[in-house]
Design a protein around this motif. Structure first.
Motif: not given
Length: 293
Positions: A161-183
């Protein structure tokens, strides 16, 4: 060796603890004492409140704590060889092991909940669960984002689980999905727990923890900040203070408990989340969940 583990925020459900209240006179007494200490009838919300009422941080944290510690105190054969708790559950683990009294533990949990609520209101922030990537990949992506984003809960291999600012979490989710995260799933939480954004809450809670009376526990308590066992009250205090802004190293905690001889795990309190995570850390681990006697 018998290990007892205690859940954190998110495990709550309506009706939690009611059977204990109705069937164990000493448990009923403890619940009523909690109502007095808190200054409101938390039992009414626990036993018959709505999911939304239970979800308020000032209710959730004491409710989960109360269910866990009162259940532990009601078990006729409760003799832990080691304890641990996930986030808030660490307070339950400390009370169950005798490092903190019931009253002191409840006051600290209530203070913690209020301090965290305030910190959440100061800066909108959130958390997200990342499934199916190595921890290192998630850590690297978090470090590359010019916002507050950190690894917050190492729950089991492949679930962080990651934690942070709303903008930061949105960016991280986008990049992690691109890196192959299942969810990469944003969680419905009040804020960025276990991140630097909880610093105001840490400062507020530090004072209360320093003032509280801690004793030597009857067994080692494995603490979230470094997943290691502690019995020294001063070290326990320091780790508890650091916990609010540091990650919960649950995967490592379970691995260390097994390496140190844990033959069975019993989860005490609402839900069965921790038993599921323990099985994902080690398929051979013997574990059960209890929410009543």
């Amino acid at each position: 060796m018998k290990a007892y583990v205690f859940p954190g925020q998110g495990a709550q459900f309506t009706g939690m603890g009611k059977e204990l209240y109705d069937t164990v006179p000493a448990a009923k007494e403890s619940f009523e004492k909690a109502n007095e200490i808190l200054g409101f009838r938390i039992t009414d919300i626990m036993f018959g409140g709505t999911a939304d009422e239970l979800k308020q941080t000032k209710v959730t944290q004491p409710a989960v704590f109360l269910h866990s510690v009162i259940l532990a105190g009601s078990l006729p054969d409760f003799k832990p060889d080691m304890t641990a708790g996930h986030s808030l559950g660490e307070f339950s683990a400390l009370v169950a092991a005798g490092a903190l009294s019931f009253e002191e533990g409840l006051k600290l949990v209530s203070k913690r909940a209020q301090a965290m609520q305030k910190a959440c209101e100061m800066q909108p922030s959130t958390m997200a669960a990342i499934i199916g990537l190595p921890d290192e990949t998630v850590e690297e992506v978090c470090a590359s984002i010019p916002e507050v984003v950190v690894a917050a809960n190492y729950n089991c291999p492949g679930q962080l689980v990651i934690s942070g600012s709303i903008e930061g979490i949105d960016k991280a989710c986008e990049q992690l999905t691109a890196k192959g995260a299942k969810r990469a799933l944003k969680l419905s939480v009040g804020g960025a727990f276990h991140s630097p954004l909880m610093e105001p809450a840490r400062v507020e809670l530090e004072e209360a923890i320093r003032a509280a009376r801690f004793a030597t526990p009857v067994c080692p308590v494995y603490q979230n900040v470094d997943a290691k066992p502690y019995t020294d009250p001063e070290k326990i205090k320091a780790n508890l203070i650091a916990q609010l802004t540091a990650p919960v190293r649950w995967t490592q905690t379970v691995q260390n408990m097994i390496a140190d001889g844990a033959a069975s795990f019993t989860e005490l309190g609402p839900g069965n989340v921790l038993a599921g995570l323990i099985k994902k850390v080690n398929r051979e681990a013997a574990c059960e969940s209890k929410s009543t006697l």
